[in-house]
Write a protein that holds these residues in place. Structure first.
Motif, PDB file in Angstrom:
ATOM      1  N   CYS A 178      33.924  31.777  34.892  1.00 61.51           N
ATOM      2  CA  CYS A 178      34.293  30.919  36.013  1.00 61.51           C
ATOM      3  C   CYS A 178      33.345  31.146  37.201  1.00 61.51           C
ATOM      4  CB  CYS A 178      35.734  31.226  36.413  1.00 61.51           C
ATOM      5  SG  CYS A 178      36.348  30.149  37.688  1.00 61.51           S
ATOM      6  N   THR A 179      32.896  30.065  37.819  1.00 66.00           N
ATOM      7  CA  THR A 179      32.008  30.171  38.969  1.00 66.00           C
ATOM      8  C   THR A 179      32.752  30.062  40.293  1.00 66.00           C
ATOM      9  OG1 THR A 179      31.569  27.804  38.843  1.00 66.00           O
ATOM     10  CG2 THR A 179      30.032  29.272  37.705  1.00 66.00           C
ATOM     11  N   SER A 180      34.023  29.740  40.261  1.00 67.26           N
ATOM     12  CA  SER A 180      34.826  29.621  41.477  1.00 67.26           C
ATOM     13  C   SER A 180      35.017  30.986  42.114  1.00 67.26           C
ATOM     14  CB  SER A 180      36.192  29.014  41.144  1.00 67.26           C
ATOM     15  OG  SER A 180      37.002  28.990  42.304  1.00 67.26           O
ATOM     16  N   LYS A 181      35.120  31.008  43.422  1.00 67.24           N
ATOM     17  CA  LYS A 181      35.365  32.255  44.147  1.00 67.24           C
ATOM     18  C   LYS A 181      36.855  32.487  44.378  1.00 67.24           C
ATOM     19  CE  LYS A 181      31.149  33.494  44.504  1.00 67.24           C
ATOM     20  NZ  LYS A 181      30.673  34.480  43.575  1.00 67.24           N
ATOM     21  N   LEU A 182      37.710  31.520  43.981  1.00 65.48           N
ATOM     22  CA  LEU A 182      39.155  31.653  44.108  1.00 65.48           C
ATOM     23  C   LEU A 182      39.796  31.245  42.793  1.00 65.48           C
ATOM     24  CD1 LEU A 182      41.740  32.179  45.670  1.00 65.48           C
ATOM     25  CD2 LEU A 182      41.520  29.922  46.692  1.00 65.48           C
ATOM     26  N   LYS A 235      36.667  43.708  39.287  1.00 66.89           N
ATOM     27  CA  LYS A 235      35.656  43.621  38.231  1.00 66.89           C
ATOM     28  C   LYS A 235      34.706  42.440  38.452  1.00 66.89           C
ATOM     29  CE  LYS A 235      35.425  43.280  33.196  1.00 66.89           C
ATOM     30  NZ  LYS A 235      36.203  43.158  31.966  1.00 66.89           N
ATOM     31  N   GLU A 236      35.242  41.328  38.947  1.00 69.58           N
ATOM     32  CA  GLU A 236      34.457  40.106  39.160  1.00 69.58           C
ATOM     33  C   GLU A 236      34.239  39.911  40.657  1.00 69.58           C
ATOM     34  OE1 GLU A 236      33.296  38.417  36.547  1.00 69.58           O
ATOM     35  OE2 GLU A 236      34.410  39.620  35.119  1.00 69.58           O
ATOM     36  N   SER A 237      33.319  39.049  41.021  1.00 67.95           N
ATOM     37  CA  SER A 237      33.076  38.782  42.446  1.00 67.95           C
ATOM     38  C   SER A 237      33.845  37.534  42.879  1.00 67.95           C
ATOM     39  CB  SER A 237      31.584  38.615  42.712  1.00 67.95           C
ATOM     40  OG  SER A 237      31.094  37.516  41.960  1.00 67.95           O
ATOM     41  N   ALA A 238      35.151  37.570  42.714  1.00 67.21           N
ATOM     42  CA  ALA A 238      35.997  36.437  43.080  1.00 67.21           C
ATOM     43  C   ALA A 238      37.321  36.958  43.609  1.00 67.21           C
ATOM     44  CB  ALA A 238      36.237  35.545  41.869  1.00 67.21           C
ATOM     45  N   PHE A 239      38.009  36.123  44.368  1.00 63.18           N
ATOM     46  CA  PHE A 239      39.361  36.438  44.801  1.00 63.18           C
ATOM     47  C   PHE A 239      40.273  35.953  43.689  1.00 63.18           C
ATOM     48  CE2 PHE A 239      43.341  35.688  47.070  1.00 63.18           C
ATOM     49  CZ  PHE A 239      43.478  36.888  47.742  1.00 63.18           C
ATOM     50  N   VAL A 240      40.883  36.881  42.970  1.00 61.28           N
ATOM     51  CA  VAL A 240      41.726  36.556  41.822  1.00 61.28           C
ATOM     52  C   VAL A 240      43.163  36.886  42.183  1.00 61.28           C
ATOM     53  CG1 VAL A 240      42.159  36.970  39.377  1.00 61.28           C
ATOM     54  CG2 VAL A 240      39.830  37.142  40.260  1.00 61.28           C
ATOM     55  N   VAL A 241      44.046  35.897  42.036  1.00 56.73           N
ATOM     56  CA  VAL A 241      45.458  36.123  42.327  1.00 56.73           C
ATOM     57  C   VAL A 241      46.302  35.692  41.138  1.00 56.73           C
ATOM     58  CG1 VAL A 241      45.226  35.912  44.825  1.00 56.73           C
ATOM     59  CG2 VAL A 241      45.706  33.883  43.472  1.00 56.73           C
ATOM     60  N   ASP A 242      47.473  36.263  41.064  1.00 54.51           N
ATOM     61  CA  ASP A 242      48.441  35.913  40.034  1.00 54.51           C
ATOM     62  C   ASP A 242      49.431  34.936  40.655  1.00 54.51           C
ATOM     63  OD1 ASP A 242      51.214  36.322  38.794  1.00 54.51           O
ATOM     64  OD2 ASP A 242      49.868  37.221  37.309  1.00 54.51           O
ATOM     65  N   PRO A 277      48.190  32.648  52.608  1.00 52.11           N
ATOM     66  CA  PRO A 277      47.194  32.993  53.635  1.00 52.11           C
ATOM     67  C   PRO A 277      45.745  32.830  53.144  1.00 52.11           C
ATOM     68  CG  PRO A 277      48.903  34.662  53.561  1.00 52.11           C
ATOM     69  CD  PRO A 277      49.127  33.761  52.387  1.00 52.11           C
ATOM     70  N   GLU A 278      45.506  33.121  51.877  1.00 51.29           N
ATOM     71  CA  GLU A 278      44.152  32.964  51.338  1.00 51.29           C
ATOM     72  C   GLU A 278      43.764  31.491  51.293  1.00 51.29           C
ATOM     73  OE1 GLU A 278      40.458  34.228  50.148  1.00 51.29           O
ATOM     74  OE2 GLU A 278      42.094  35.421  50.907  1.00 51.29           O
ATOM     75  N   PHE A 279      44.693  30.622  50.917  1.00 51.57           N
ATOM     76  CA  PHE A 279      44.427  29.178  50.915  1.00 51.57           C
ATOM     77  C   PHE A 279      44.135  28.699  52.332  1.00 51.57           C
ATOM     78  CE2 PHE A 279      46.828  27.677  46.847  1.00 51.57           C
ATOM     79  CZ  PHE A 279      45.968  28.409  46.077  1.00 51.57           C
ATOM     80  N   GLN A 280      44.874  29.174  53.318  1.00 53.93           N
ATOM     81  CA  GLN A 280      44.628  28.800  54.703  1.00 53.93           C
ATOM     82  C   GLN A 280      43.257  29.261  55.156  1.00 53.93           C
ATOM     83  OE1 GLN A 280      48.178  30.488  56.587  1.00 53.93           O
ATOM     84  NE2 GLN A 280      48.654  28.412  57.299  1.00 53.93           N
ATOM     85  N   LYS A 281      42.913  30.508  54.868  1.00 51.53           N
ATOM     86  CA  LYS A 281      41.628  31.083  55.265  1.00 51.53           C
ATOM     87  C   LYS A 281      40.469  30.272  54.706  1.00 51.53           C
ATOM     88  CE  LYS A 281      39.733  34.932  53.534  1.00 51.53           C
ATOM     89  NZ  LYS A 281      39.703  36.342  53.113  1.00 51.53           N
ATOM     90  N   ARG A 282      40.620  29.769  53.501  1.00 51.97           N
ATOM     91  CA  ARG A 282      39.551  29.012  52.847  1.00 51.97           C
ATOM     92  C   ARG A 282      39.598  27.518  53.170  1.00 51.97           C
ATOM     93  NH1 ARG A 282      37.113  31.965  48.511  1.00 51.97           N
ATOM     94  NH2 ARG A 282      37.968  34.053  48.457  1.00 51.97           N
ATOM     95  N   GLY A 283      40.536  27.095  54.016  1.00 52.68           N
ATOM     96  CA  GLY A 283      40.623  25.689  54.418  1.00 52.68           C
ATOM     97  C   GLY A 283      41.227  24.792  53.358  1.00 52.68           C
ATOM     98  N   ILE A 284      41.854  25.376  52.336  1.00 47.27           N
ATOM     99  CA  ILE A 284      42.493  24.576  51.287  1.00 47.27           C
ATOM    100  C   ILE A 284      43.808  24.023  51.804  1.00 47.27           C
ATOM    101  CG2 ILE A 284      43.507  24.676  48.966  1.00 47.27           C
ATOM    102  CD1 ILE A 284      41.345  26.871  48.381  1.00 47.27           C
TER     103      ILE A 284
END
Length: 85
Positions: free
Chosen positions: A35-39, A57-64, A76-83
């Motif tokens: 995956c190339t996405s950062k989220l 392990k990866e260079s991404a913000f991974v959430v469950d 909060p992560e969605f808000q920070k990223r403007g989503i």
């Protein structure tokens, strides 16, 4: 090996079969590695802490999607990223 398209956010929902003693999360690990996405939001069943381990392990913000929504980590992560505004 298939590469996922470039996008802002990826929701992963892949099989995690129970092998009798634990979940087999290898399909989730493979999808995250491609995956190339950062989220990345994992919708598959995983053990608590799996998303954090993948994020390290990866260079991404991974959430469950289940565990992290319950702890208030996702919005909060969605808000920070403007989503979400």
């Amino acid at each position: 090996k298939t590469s996922l398209p470039i996008c802002d956010i990826v929701f992963l929902a892949v099989p995690t079969p129970w092998n009798g003693s634990e979940l087999d999360c290898s399909a989730v690990e493979d999808a995250i590695a491609n995956c190339t996405s950062k989220l990345i939001v994992i919708r598959s069943a995983t053990s608590p802490g799996f998303a954090d381990a993948m994020a390290k392990k990866e260079s991404a913000f991974v959430v469950d999607a289940f565990h992290d929504v319950l702890t208030g980590k996702l919005y909060p992560e969605f808000q920070k990223r403007g989503i979400l505004k």
